[in-house]
Design a protein around this motif. Sequence first.
Motif, PDB file in Angstrom:
ATOM      1  N   ALA A 169       0.826  -1.211   0.000  1.00  0.00           N
ATOM      2  CA  ALA A 169       0.000   0.000   0.000  1.00  0.00           C
ATOM      3  C   ALA A 169       0.857   1.257   0.000  1.00  0.00           C
ATOM      4  N   SER A 170       0.224   2.385  -0.300  1.00  0.00           N
ATOM      5  CA  SER A 170       0.906   3.678  -0.258  1.00  0.00           C
ATOM      6  C   SER A 170       1.231   4.055   1.185  1.00  0.00           C
ATOM      7  N   MET A 171       2.182   4.956   1.356  1.00  0.00           N
ATOM      8  CA  MET A 171       2.532   5.409   2.705  1.00  0.00           C
ATOM      9  C   MET A 171       1.348   6.124   3.352  1.00  0.00           C
ATOM     10  N   GLU A 172       0.548   6.817   2.561  1.00  0.00           N
ATOM     11  CA  GLU A 172      -0.634   7.491   3.112  1.00  0.00           C
ATOM     12  C   GLU A 172      -1.587   6.478   3.749  1.00  0.00           C
ATOM     13  N   TYR A 173      -1.746   5.344   3.099  1.00  0.00           N
ATOM     14  CA  TYR A 173      -2.613   4.281   3.612  1.00  0.00           C
ATOM     15  C   TYR A 173      -2.073   3.758   4.953  1.00  0.00           C
ATOM     16  N   LYS A 174      -0.780   3.510   4.979  1.00  0.00           N
ATOM     17  CA  LYS A 174      -0.149   2.998   6.205  1.00  0.00           C
ATOM     18  C   LYS A 174      -0.288   4.000   7.359  1.00  0.00           C
ATOM     19  N   MET A 175      -0.121   5.283   7.024  1.00  0.00           N
ATOM     20  CA  MET A 175      -0.215   6.317   8.057  1.00  0.00           C
ATOM     21  C   MET A 175      -1.643   6.461   8.585  1.00  0.00           C
ATOM     22  N   ALA A 176      -2.634   6.083   7.770  1.00  0.00           N
ATOM     23  CA  ALA A 176      -4.027   6.137   8.238  1.00  0.00           C
ATOM     24  C   ALA A 176      -4.214   5.205   9.433  1.00  0.00           C
ATOM     25  N   TYR A 177      -3.540   4.066   9.428  1.00  0.00           N
ATOM     26  CA  TYR A 177      -3.589   3.152  10.563  1.00  0.00           C
ATOM     27  C   TYR A 177      -2.922   3.798  11.777  1.00  0.00           C
ATOM     28  N   ILE A 178      -1.733   4.335  11.549  1.00  0.00           N
ATOM     29  CA  ILE A 178      -0.945   4.907  12.641  1.00  0.00           C
ATOM     30  C   ILE A 178      -1.640   6.115  13.268  1.00  0.00           C
ATOM     31  N   ASN A 179      -2.322   6.890  12.445  1.00  0.00           N
ATOM     32  CA  ASN A 179      -2.979   8.109  12.936  1.00  0.00           C
ATOM     33  C   ASN A 179      -4.396   7.871  13.467  1.00  0.00           C
ATOM     34  N   SER A 180      -4.884   6.644  13.374  1.00  0.00           N
ATOM     35  CA  SER A 180      -6.270   6.382  13.779  1.00  0.00           C
ATOM     36  C   SER A 180      -6.405   6.261  15.297  1.00  0.00           C
ATOM     37  N   ASN A 181      -7.601   6.547  15.782  1.00  0.00           N
ATOM     38  CA  ASN A 181      -7.969   6.350  17.183  1.00  0.00           C
ATOM     39  C   ASN A 181      -9.019   5.243  17.264  1.00  0.00           C
ATOM     40  N   LYS A 182      -9.251   4.734  18.444  1.00  0.00           N
ATOM     41  CA  LYS A 182     -10.215   3.649  18.613  1.00  0.00           C
ATOM     42  C   LYS A 182     -11.592   4.015  18.053  1.00  0.00           C
ATOM     43  N   GLU A 183     -11.983   5.288  18.259  1.00  0.00           N
ATOM     44  CA  GLU A 183     -13.310   5.739  17.819  1.00  0.00           C
ATOM     45  C   GLU A 183     -13.417   5.801  16.289  1.00  0.00           C
ATOM     46  N   ASP A 184     -12.275   5.804  15.606  1.00  0.00           N
ATOM     47  CA  ASP A 184     -12.278   5.888  14.139  1.00  0.00           C
ATOM     48  C   ASP A 184     -12.608   4.561  13.471  1.00  0.00           C
ATOM     49  N   ILE A 185     -12.522   3.466  14.209  1.00  0.00           N
ATOM     50  CA  ILE A 185     -12.758   2.145  13.620  1.00  0.00           C
ATOM     51  C   ILE A 185     -14.257   1.874  13.638  1.00  0.00           C
ATOM     52  N   VAL A 186     -14.850   1.726  12.453  1.00  0.00           N
ATOM     53  CA  VAL A 186     -16.310   1.610  12.359  1.00  0.00           C
ATOM     54  C   VAL A 186     -16.729   0.435  11.475  1.00  0.00           C
ATOM     55  N   ILE A 187     -17.984   0.034  11.638  1.00  0.00           N
ATOM     56  CA  ILE A 187     -18.578  -0.983  10.762  1.00  0.00           C
ATOM     57  C   ILE A 187     -19.341  -0.247   9.668  1.00  0.00           C
ATOM     58  N   THR A 188     -19.080  -0.633   8.432  1.00  0.00           N
ATOM     59  CA  THR A 188     -19.723   0.029   7.301  1.00  0.00           C
ATOM     60  C   THR A 188     -20.399  -0.993   6.407  1.00  0.00           C
ATOM     61  N   LYS A 189     -21.293  -0.552   5.572  1.00  0.00           N
ATOM     62  CA  LYS A 189     -21.992  -1.451   4.649  1.00  0.00           C
ATOM     63  C   LYS A 189     -21.177  -1.588   3.372  1.00  0.00           C
ATOM     64  N   SER A 190     -20.944  -2.831   2.956  1.00  0.00           N
ATOM     65  CA  SER A 190     -20.172  -3.070   1.742  1.00  0.00           C
ATOM     66  C   SER A 190     -21.073  -3.571   0.615  1.00  0.00           C
ATOM     67  N   PRO A 191     -20.755  -3.213  -0.625  1.00  0.00           N
ATOM     68  CA  PRO A 191     -21.516  -3.735  -1.768  1.00  0.00           C
ATOM     69  C   PRO A 191     -21.453  -5.250  -1.897  1.00  0.00           C
ATOM     70  N   VAL A 192     -20.512  -5.894  -1.199  1.00  0.00           N
ATOM     71  CA  VAL A 192     -20.425  -7.356  -1.240  1.00  0.00           C
ATOM     72  C   VAL A 192     -21.643  -7.983  -0.547  1.00  0.00           C
ATOM     73  N   GLY A 193     -22.337  -7.183   0.247  1.00  0.00           N
ATOM     74  CA  GLY A 193     -23.505  -7.690   0.956  1.00  0.00           C
ATOM     75  C   GLY A 193     -23.194  -8.093   2.375  1.00  0.00           C
ATOM     76  N   MET A 194     -21.975  -7.784   2.817  1.00  0.00           N
ATOM     77  CA  MET A 194     -21.562  -8.103   4.190  1.00  0.00           C
ATOM     78  C   MET A 194     -21.162  -6.805   4.885  1.00  0.00           C
ATOM     79  N   PRO A 195     -21.228  -6.787   6.219  1.00  0.00           N
ATOM     80  CA  PRO A 195     -20.662  -5.638   6.918  1.00  0.00           C
ATOM     81  C   PRO A 195     -19.148  -5.643   6.725  1.00  0.00           C
ATOM     82  N   GLY A 196     -18.541  -4.469   6.791  1.00  0.00           N
ATOM     83  CA  GLY A 196     -17.087  -4.372   6.693  1.00  0.00           C
ATOM     84  C   GLY A 196     -16.551  -3.448   7.776  1.00  0.00           C
ATOM     85  N   ARG A 197     -15.321  -3.698   8.212  1.00  0.00           N
ATOM     86  CA  ARG A 197     -14.705  -2.837   9.225  1.00  0.00           C
ATOM     87  C   ARG A 197     -13.680  -1.952   8.551  1.00  0.00           C
TER      88      ARG A 197
END
Length: 351
Positions: A246-274
Amino acid sequence: MKMKELRIGDLVARIPIIQGGMGVGISRCNLAGAVAKEGAIGIISTAQIGYDEEDFDKNPIKANLRAIDKHINKAKEISGGGIVGVNIMVATNQYEEYVKTAAKSGADLIISGAGLPVSLPELVKGYTVKIAPIVSSQKATSVILKMWDRKYNTTADLIVIEGPLAGGHLGFSPNQLEDIEALNYDEEIKKIIEYKKEFEEKYNKKIPVVVAGGITTREDIKHYLALGADGVQIATRFVPTLECDASMEYKMAYINSNKEDIVITKSPVGMPGRAIRNPFINQASQGRIPVDRCFNCLEHCNPKETPYCITKALINAVKGDLEHGLIFCGARAYEQNKITTVKEVIDELVF
């Protein structure tokens, strides 16, 4: 307790860790090859793997099939003889072609989920590649193993149990994910481990079980080995590494995230996604994001109805456009606090 090697038939991994397959483009040849080189098992995600091939926009499936071969061979080269496998979603359009291409290209292992891989044994006939379904319940395990037994007179070489703390697509309902503790998931893992024993006896072979989801520390690994698992699958820890594709920006998104930033979202696959909350997640939660073109990635996806184009969102993310990208992650992504290397991660986990 000391770590034991992970044996999948005649495949022997010195370290009982499988690096989880992450698409689009997060785990390709560089990450998988580096993990396999260290004695664990490296996994390439085939989900839109050819996103950066020059003909991807015109013929995505052709580009992906070519990229599968290219990345398996490159990962093998990087690994110096290590074990390299692929993760192929059942929901993928042209699933059969992806499986056959991976087998023909020399993948050691095919892990398959996001649906029930009912036809997998038939598709790999004539190849030595090992096959592993991803399951999230004893019920799903029963359906797959009974069907493979009845239709193909065979069984799994490995079972991957993906729990509710995993990243990306999840085999649980949104209600289950709201109260993960109530699932008492350790008991489900024990049930699966017990259930597969009848197929081990019938086929006179060991079917190792690997647990995935929310595993980030040595203590986590010890916990699941103590439950009876033969190994673990870890993905999130390998994202903020230099070798991750992945790009460095992608990797930094993990490093810069907080617990509250991790969410469950709806995916077009038909399953929930984190995923990590960002402007894209916020926009998607407000309503449908119109799709201007279709990449033929999912078998049951109608571009006129899908909440957004998952291919476009994931490609944007892997390239570093986080404003318009979907950043899948595990439940504990926020614990990552530095860019490291695959070797350092594995050294930290081994005991």
